[in-house]
Design an enzyme around this catalytic site. Structure first.
Site, PDB file in Angstrom:
ATOM      1  N   SER A 143      -4.683  -1.281  21.721  1.00  0.00           N
ATOM      2  CA  SER A 143      -4.789  -0.325  20.053  1.00  0.00           C
ATOM      3  C   SER A 143      -3.882  -0.335  19.334  1.00  0.00           C
ATOM      4  O   SER A 143      -2.590  -0.016  19.475  1.00  0.00           O
ATOM      5  CB  SER A 143      -5.340   0.920  20.405  1.00  0.00           C
TER       6      SER A 143
ATOM      7  N   ARG B  54     -20.749   0.108  17.581  1.00  0.00           N
ATOM      8  CA  ARG B  54     -21.145  -1.210  16.828  1.00  0.00           C
ATOM      9  C   ARG B  54     -21.870  -2.235  17.982  1.00  0.00           C
ATOM     10  O   ARG B  54     -22.439  -3.035  17.636  1.00  0.00           O
ATOM     11  CB  ARG B  54     -19.972  -1.688  16.211  1.00  0.00           C
TER      12      ARG B  54
ATOM     13  N   SER C  70      -5.460  -1.913   6.675  1.00  0.00           N
ATOM     14  CA  SER C  70      -4.276  -1.614   7.665  1.00  0.00           C
ATOM     15  C   SER C  70      -2.759  -1.609   6.972  1.00  0.00           C
ATOM     16  O   SER C  70      -1.888  -0.662   7.268  1.00  0.00           O
ATOM     17  CB  SER C  70      -4.109  -2.479   8.837  1.00  0.00           C
TER      18      SER C  70
ATOM     19  N   ASP D 185     -12.740  -6.232  14.267  1.00  0.00           N
ATOM     20  CA  ASP D 185     -13.398  -5.568  13.071  1.00  0.00           C
ATOM     21  C   ASP D 185     -14.525  -6.700  12.584  1.00  0.00           C
ATOM     22  O   ASP D 185     -15.323  -6.278  12.116  1.00  0.00           O
ATOM     23  CB  ASP D 185     -12.483  -5.209  12.193  1.00  0.00           C
TER      24      ASP D 185
END
Ligand code: S3P
Length: 442
Positions: free
Chosen positions: A169, A353, A25, A322
């Site tokens: 987000s 996921r 990131s 994540d």
């Protein structure tokens, strides 16, 4: 390159010191901010992964010079919106959700159009989340059903916006921050939950006018646009999301210890550490310091004797989004029932996921209950594997591949795991680091 790997044995106990690739990131943010700084920016420890190389190629495509040396990378910017590219230039963002969502914000003021495309998995992901706020600035984005390819045309007449960020987000927040950089006046983003704050920290580090007004229920970010900034040097810290696989492998291996050096331990990223401590894992942060306005530490972990199940608080989800796949694995081997709520965002990552992890856990013999946006895991500390497992059809998702390897090295038995190349997007050195700890992988 061999696309499959075989694991046939559990990993033996180890006591090791390792380091990790630079944070994904932060690296992408560095490249995009450097592309419109005035003069030379230099980054050390930039990963040599596909996502980062896609970001560097994108910067080249918009007419900015990028020089890759053995120990560092340089980007030579021309100031705000100092890009030079032909109309309808095509940029391939590969597998990178972050790059593809940040680029349209960066190009807010470019009158020539850019076309952003991506690989098969990225082309299935939703872009309405950035199209809506960027449209309000006056940026024109054409797409079919809010999916890639996007055709982005910026404007000279950008207007500041007020945006309610309900998805929590960081990609959306950052895309808006980048558009705000080129927009006269004050852009406001109201955040109803926390997400990684690397962009805010970088803006402050570069003296870009950004204020955060905190209140009990939400924070408001205010950015005053159009202030130029100079090129800057940056040491990219190690990636905590990559470290997560090694933290959990060690926690699951009774007599092992690991020291993971120079990792970014920004509070907006360390939800995993807080949760693992509640599960009874010994984790200590050593040598804590601030570098380039980000907290860094060495993470020390010891193998655990008895792991407890957890109820993952909803508030923490944004701080470990994540890491959820690998966290689900350790929960499967802990005593008791672990519950996760409001994790629906997991369905919108490189793959769904939530579905893939719940199928994976069922396959290895764990009882789970999957809902629209939640997962219940009925842990079994005595789970043994005597079967042969072949792991495929997981949309080539790098984090699922890595989670499968940790499962194989912890449970033993015979495993064939497909799509090794998926790790290139974030962590090409993953297998060699496991071998360094003693793992036998063919
Ligand atoms: C990222 C933000 C997160 C994360 C992704 C990287 C970033 O996504 O899942 O891997 O660099 O801003 P969202 O912002 O969509 O939650």
């Amino acid at each position: 390159m061999n696309k499959n790997i075989f694991i046939q044995n559990k990993i033996k106990s180890y006591k090791k010191k390792i380091d990790m690739p630079g944070d994904k990131s932060i690296s992408i943010r560095w490249a995009l901010l450097a592309s419109q700084a005035i003069g030379i920016s230099r980054a050390y420890n930039l990963p040599n992964s596909d996502d980062i190389n896609s970001a560097l190629n994108a910067v080249r495509k918009i007419g900015i010079k990028v020089i890759k040396k053995k120990n560092y990378c340089e980007i030579i910017g021309n100031g705000l919106n100092g890009f030079l590219f032909k109309n309808n230039t095509i940029i391939n963002a590969g597998n990178s959700g972050t790059l593809s969502r940040l680029l349209p914000g960066l190009l807010a003021k470019s009158k020539n159009s850019i076309i952003v495309k991506g690989d098969k998995s990225l082309s299935k992901r939703d872009f309405s989340r950035i199209i809506k706020p960027l449209n309000l600035f006056g940026i024109n984005i054409k797409s079919r059903n809010n999916k890639l390819p996007l055709k982005i045309t910026g404007t000279d007449y950008l207007r500041p916006i007020v945006w309610n960020e309900i998805l929590k987000s960081a990609q959306v927040k950052t895309s808006i921050c980048l558009a705000a950089l080129n927009t006269p006046g004050i852009t406001k983003i109201r955040l109803v939950g926390s997400s990684r704050d690397h962009t805010e920290r970088l803006f402050k580090y570069l003296n870009i006018p950004l204020k955060i007004k905190r209140s009990k229920n939400f924070d408001i970010i205010e950015i005053k646009g159009c202030k130029e900034y100079k090129g800057f040097n940056y040491n990219i810290p190690g990636d905590i999301s990559s470290s997560a696989f090694f933290i959990i492998l060690t926690a699951l291996n009774k007599n092992s210890q690991i020291l993971i050096k120079n990792i970014n331990v920004n509070k907006t990223r360390t939800g995993l550490i807080d949760i693992l401590r509640k599960m009874n894992v010994y984790i200590k942060l050593k040598n804590q310091r601030i570098i380039n306005n980000e907290p860094i530490a060495d993470i020390f972990v010891k193998g655990s004797q008895s792991l407890k199940a957890i109820k993952c608080p909803e508030k923490i989800v944004g701080r470990l989004i994540d890491e959820l796949p690998i966290l689900f694995l350790i929960c499967s081997l802990a005593k008791g029932t672990s519950t996760f709520k409001k994790i629906g965002e997991l369905r919108h990552k490189e793959s769904d996921r939530l579905k893939i992890c719940s199928n994976f856990l069922k396959m290895i013999g764990i009882k789970v209950k999957e809902t629209k946006d939640g997962l219940k895991i009925f842990g079994n500390p005595n789970l043994k594997n005597k079967k042969f497992y072949e792991i495929k059809n997981f949309m080539k998702d790098h984090r699922i591949f890595m989670m499968s390897c940790i499962a194989a090295l912890t449970l033993g038995g015979k495993w064939k795991i497909h799509d090794k190349n998926s790790i290139n997007s974030s962590f090409p050195e993953f297998i060699s680091k496991l071998k360094f700890l003693g793992a036998k992988i063919i």
